[in-house]
Design a protein around this motif. Sequence first.
Motif, PDB file in Angstrom:
ATOM      1  N   UNK A  14     -49.017  66.149 -44.590  1.00 47.46           N
ATOM      2  CA  UNK A  14     -49.892  66.131 -45.639  1.00 47.46           C
ATOM      3  C   UNK A  14     -50.686  64.940 -45.552  1.00 47.46           C
ATOM      4  N   UNK A  15     -50.476  63.736 -45.188  1.00 47.13           N
ATOM      5  CA  UNK A  15     -51.417  62.713 -44.995  1.00 47.13           C
ATOM      6  C   UNK A  15     -52.439  63.071 -43.838  1.00 47.13           C
ATOM      7  N   UNK A  16     -51.961  63.559 -42.894  1.00 51.19           N
ATOM      8  CA  UNK A  16     -52.884  64.020 -41.758  1.00 51.19           C
ATOM      9  C   UNK A  16     -53.958  64.964 -42.283  1.00 51.19           C
ATOM     10  N   UNK A  17     -53.439  65.875 -43.315  1.00 44.44           N
ATOM     11  CA  UNK A  17     -54.489  67.056 -43.519  1.00 44.44           C
ATOM     12  C   UNK A  17     -55.355  66.387 -44.568  1.00 44.44           C
ATOM     13  N   UNK A  18     -54.905  65.229 -45.192  1.00 42.89           N
ATOM     14  CA  UNK A  18     -55.804  64.484 -46.138  1.00 42.89           C
ATOM     15  C   UNK A  18     -56.886  63.735 -45.430  1.00 42.89           C
ATOM     16  N   UNK A  19     -56.712  63.339 -44.173  1.00 44.05           N
ATOM     17  CA  UNK A  19     -57.730  62.691 -43.207  1.00 44.05           C
ATOM     18  C   UNK A  19     -57.132  61.359 -43.129  1.00 44.05           C
ATOM     19  N   UNK A  20     -55.739  60.870 -43.135  1.00 44.86           N
ATOM     20  CA  UNK A  20     -55.287  59.434 -42.916  1.00 44.86           C
ATOM     21  C   UNK A  20     -55.297  59.367 -41.345  1.00 44.86           C
ATOM     22  N   UNK A  21     -55.830  58.324 -41.000  1.00 47.39           N
ATOM     23  CA  UNK A  21     -55.892  57.956 -39.582  1.00 47.39           C
ATOM     24  C   UNK A  21     -54.614  56.912 -39.173  1.00 47.39           C
ATOM     25  N   UNK A  22     -53.957  56.446 -39.984  1.00 50.62           N
ATOM     26  CA  UNK A  22     -52.714  55.504 -39.729  1.00 50.62           C
ATOM     27  C   UNK A  22     -51.865  55.792 -41.099  1.00 50.62           C
ATOM     28  N   UNK A  23     -50.441  55.700 -40.696  1.00 53.51           N
ATOM     29  CA  UNK A  23     -49.250  55.908 -41.629  1.00 53.51           C
ATOM     30  C   UNK A  23     -48.407  54.915 -41.600  1.00 53.51           C
ATOM     31  N   UNK A  24     -48.200  54.159 -42.361  1.00 56.73           N
ATOM     32  CA  UNK A  24     -47.129  53.069 -42.292  1.00 56.73           C
ATOM     33  C   UNK A  24     -46.181  53.387 -43.429  1.00 56.73           C
ATOM     34  N   UNK A  61     -38.088  45.019 -33.678  1.00 56.71           N
ATOM     35  CA  UNK A  61     -38.069  44.651 -32.341  1.00 56.71           C
ATOM     36  C   UNK A  61     -38.141  46.070 -31.274  1.00 56.71           C
ATOM     37  N   UNK A  62     -36.837  46.990 -31.544  1.00 56.74           N
ATOM     38  CA  UNK A  62     -36.934  48.151 -30.656  1.00 56.74           C
ATOM     39  C   UNK A  62     -38.214  48.880 -30.726  1.00 56.74           C
ATOM     40  N   UNK A  63     -39.052  48.826 -31.798  1.00 56.39           N
ATOM     41  CA  UNK A  63     -40.218  49.875 -31.766  1.00 56.39           C
ATOM     42  C   UNK A  63     -41.523  49.083 -31.610  1.00 56.39           C
ATOM     43  N   UNK A  64     -41.561  47.644 -31.497  1.00 61.19           N
ATOM     44  CA  UNK A  64     -42.595  46.711 -31.328  1.00 61.19           C
ATOM     45  C   UNK A  64     -43.626  47.231 -30.731  1.00 61.19           C
ATOM     46  N   UNK A  65     -43.330  47.779 -29.256  1.00 54.85           N
ATOM     47  CA  UNK A  65     -44.360  48.177 -28.383  1.00 54.85           C
ATOM     48  C   UNK A  65     -44.798  49.566 -28.543  1.00 54.85           C
ATOM     49  N   UNK A  66     -44.592  50.248 -29.719  1.00 51.37           N
ATOM     50  CA  UNK A  66     -45.056  51.628 -30.213  1.00 51.37           C
ATOM     51  C   UNK A  66     -45.916  51.512 -31.475  1.00 51.37           C
ATOM     52  N   UNK A  67     -45.898  50.330 -31.902  1.00 51.87           N
ATOM     53  CA  UNK A  67     -46.587  50.088 -33.407  1.00 51.87           C
ATOM     54  C   UNK A  67     -48.088  49.505 -33.014  1.00 51.87           C
ATOM     55  N   UNK A  68     -48.740  50.053 -34.150  1.00 46.76           N
ATOM     56  CA  UNK A  68     -50.084  49.459 -34.091  1.00 46.76           C
ATOM     57  C   UNK A  68     -49.818  48.398 -35.174  1.00 46.76           C
ATOM     58  N   UNK A  69     -49.086  48.408 -36.007  1.00 50.63           N
ATOM     59  CA  UNK A  69     -49.254  47.253 -37.099  1.00 50.63           C
ATOM     60  C   UNK A  69     -47.721  47.125 -37.551  1.00 50.63           C
ATOM     61  N   UNK A  70     -47.069  45.978 -38.008  1.00 54.06           N
ATOM     62  CA  UNK A  70     -45.880  45.803 -38.712  1.00 54.06           C
ATOM     63  C   UNK A  70     -46.523  45.013 -40.088  1.00 54.06           C
ATOM     64  N   UNK A  71     -45.689  45.590 -41.185  1.00 56.86           N
ATOM     65  CA  UNK A  71     -46.028  45.323 -42.309  1.00 56.86           C
ATOM     66  C   UNK A  71     -44.618  44.554 -42.930  1.00 56.86           C
ATOM     67  N   UNK A  72     -44.737  43.317 -43.636  1.00 58.49           N
ATOM     68  CA  UNK A  72     -43.567  42.468 -44.081  1.00 58.49           C
ATOM     69  C   UNK A  72     -43.733  42.522 -45.761  1.00 58.49           C
ATOM     70  N   UNK A  73     -42.893  43.124 -46.458  1.00 60.42           N
ATOM     71  CA  UNK A  73     -42.955  43.265 -47.984  1.00 60.42           C
ATOM     72  C   UNK A  73     -42.742  41.921 -48.336  1.00 60.42           C
TER      73      UNK A  73
END
Length: 148
Positions: A14-24, A61-73
Motif C-alpha cells: 500500500x505505501x509503495x502504491x501511494x508513492x512512498x520512496x522510504x519505509x521506516x 547491528x545485524x541489519x546496519x549494513x542493510x539500512x538507509x537510516x535508523x530511528x531512535x524513538x
Amino acid sequence: MYMMVSKPEQWVKPVTIRGANQYIFQLEATENPGTLIKDNWENGMKVGLAIKPGTSIQYLAPWSNQLDMALVMTVEPRFGGHKFMEDMMPKVIEVAGGIDPDAVHRCAEAGANMIVSGSAIVRRQDPRSVINLLRNVCGSCAAKHSLD
C-alpha cells in the motif's frame, strides 16, 4: 514514510502504491526484520528501522549494513504529543517523539541528522514557521559540527 503499526509487513505494497520512496518500521513490531527489509528493497524503497526508547541500539547491528537510516524513538510509541525523553540522546541518529522547538536543539547538538515532528507542527497556528525553525536549528548544528 514512518509507520508506527503492528504487522508492518502488510503495509509495504500500500505505501509503495501511494508513492512512498522510504519505509521506516518499528523493529519490535515484526518477527522477521530481514524479510521486511528485503521486501522494501524489492518494491524500490529505501529502508529505515526504528527502535523504542527501551530497546538497545545493539539490536540494530545485524541489519546496519542493510539500512538507509535508523530511528531512535524519544517517546514510547502511542499517540502524538508525548514528553521528549532526554535520556535517549546517547543513541541519537534520527529522532522522533516530543520534538518541539525546545527539544530540537538538544537533538541536533547530539548529532541527529533527521528530525521527525508531528504534534509540535500541526498543533501550531503557523506550522510553516515551526518547520523552518526545526530545519534552521538542524542546519546550524550540522554546519557547526562540520567546522569543529
